[in-house]
Design an enzyme around this catalytic site. Structure first.
Site, PDB file in Angstrom:
ATOM      1  CD  GLU A  73      -2.997  -1.175   0.363  1.00 56.11           C
ATOM      2  OE1 GLU A  73      -2.914  -0.442  -0.653  1.00 56.11           O
ATOM      3  OE2 GLU A  73      -3.977  -1.887   0.599  1.00 56.11           O
ATOM      4  CG  HIS A  92      -4.178   0.711   5.711  1.00 52.51           C
ATOM      5  ND1 HIS A  92      -5.529   0.937   5.560  1.00 52.51           N
ATOM      6  CD2 HIS A  92      -3.924  -0.487   5.112  1.00 52.51           C
ATOM      7  CE1 HIS A  92      -6.066  -0.078   4.902  1.00 52.51           C
ATOM      8  NE2 HIS A  92      -5.111  -0.957   4.630  1.00 52.51           N
ATOM      9  CG  HIS A  94      -7.195  -4.481   7.102  1.00 51.30           C
ATOM     10  ND1 HIS A  94      -6.954  -5.527   6.233  1.00 51.30           N
ATOM     11  CD2 HIS A  94      -6.860  -3.361   6.415  1.00 51.30           C
ATOM     12  CE1 HIS A  94      -6.497  -5.054   5.083  1.00 51.30           C
ATOM     13  NE2 HIS A  94      -6.430  -3.746   5.169  1.00 51.30           N
ATOM     14  CE1 TYR A 113     -16.594  15.707  22.072  1.00 49.34           C
ATOM     15  CE2 TYR A 113     -18.615  14.799  22.998  1.00 49.34           C
ATOM     16  CZ  TYR A 113     -17.259  15.071  23.103  1.00 49.34           C
ATOM     17  OH  TYR A 113     -16.568  14.706  24.225  1.00 49.34           O
ATOM     18  CG  HIS A 155      -8.968  -1.875   2.001  1.00 46.26           C
ATOM     19  ND1 HIS A 155      -8.201  -1.552   0.895  1.00 46.26           N
ATOM     20  CD2 HIS A 155      -8.085  -2.298   2.937  1.00 46.26           C
ATOM     21  CE1 HIS A 155      -6.931  -1.792   1.139  1.00 46.26           C
ATOM     22  NE2 HIS A 155      -6.834  -2.244   2.383  1.00 46.26           N
ATOM     23  CE1 TYR A 209      -9.584  23.640  26.539  1.00 45.68           C
ATOM     24  CE2 TYR A 209     -11.308  24.775  25.358  1.00 45.68           C
ATOM     25  CZ  TYR A 209     -10.307  24.786  26.299  1.00 45.68           C
ATOM     26  OH  TYR A 209     -10.015  25.928  26.988  1.00 45.68           O
TER      27      TYR A 209
END
Length: 216
Positions: A73, A92, A94, A113, A155, A209
């Site tokens: 990748e 990355h 999985h 939020y 993926h 914050y």
């Protein structure tokens, strides 16, 4: 061989991904920016077996140095680091929760939020393309535009931040959000926060914050 500290941090990061349960085996990968390019985990090696010499050094032109092949990748790591000067590292994974939503090709709406931790009011899902291809990298760059994280259809997850520790913290946050969202969908549709409410959250985040600071 230089950049020993960065190589060791990269190994510690991918091992922690698995220890935290947000990745498994050798399915994920990570990179960190260095002068003139970046370091990336090698292809197909168990994380526990990695040594600093196994980490692959890459130029931003795609040239690899070292005795290992870079992760399959590497293209989206390289393209993200070139396109996003605010990213010092890319992770990355999985994870089970991100894969659950990615396989449904769902975008995360502002149901909580903390969605804003990824830089916007939603966390997008990139269109599907075969792993390791330029097409996948192109799709990921579109989905992560103006954001720090996106899902990859069928993926997993892609996240970028200023440092490896912050990228890992962000990855944990998004995995948790995905886990919460699929649980909510078992009950019904969530009540979404308004654009004004999310704008207020981002203003708070600008003050520091609620933002992941690393140290997981």
């Amino acid at each position: 061989m230089g950049n020993i500290a960065e190589r060791k941090e990269l190994i510690a990061t991918v091992r922690k991904m698995n220890a935290l349960g947000i990745n498994q085996g050798t399915s994920g990968n990570a990179s960190v920016r260095i002068d003139g390019g970046y370091l990336i985990t090698p292809s197909g090696m168990a994380y526990d077996d990695l040594t600093p010499e196994d980490i692959v050094e890459m130029s931003l032109d795609g040239e690899a140095a070292g005795h290992r092949k870079p992760s399959s990748e590497w293209r989206f790591h390289q393209d993200l680091l070139k396109a996003r000067p605010d990213f010092g590292a890319v992770v990355h994974t999985h994870g089970k929760a991100v894969m659950t939503l990615a396989c449904q090709r769902l975008e995360l709406p502002p149901f909580h939020y903390m969605i804003a931790v990824a830089g916007g009011n939603t966390i997008r899902c990139a269109d599907y393309a075969t792993f390791g291809t330029q097409a996948l990298s192109d799709n990921a760059l579109r989905a992560i535009e103006g954001r720090k994280a996106c899902l990859l259809a069928n993926h997993g997850l892609l996240a970028g931040e200023a440092s490896l520790s912050r990228a890992l913290s962000l990855t944990v946050e998004v995995e948790t959000l995905c886990d919460t969202y699929w649980r909510i969908l078992q009950i019904g549709e969530p009540v979404l926060l308004s654009e004004a409410e999310m704008d207020a959250v981002r203003e708070q985040f600008k003050k520091g914050y609620g933002m992941p600071q690393g140290g997981i």
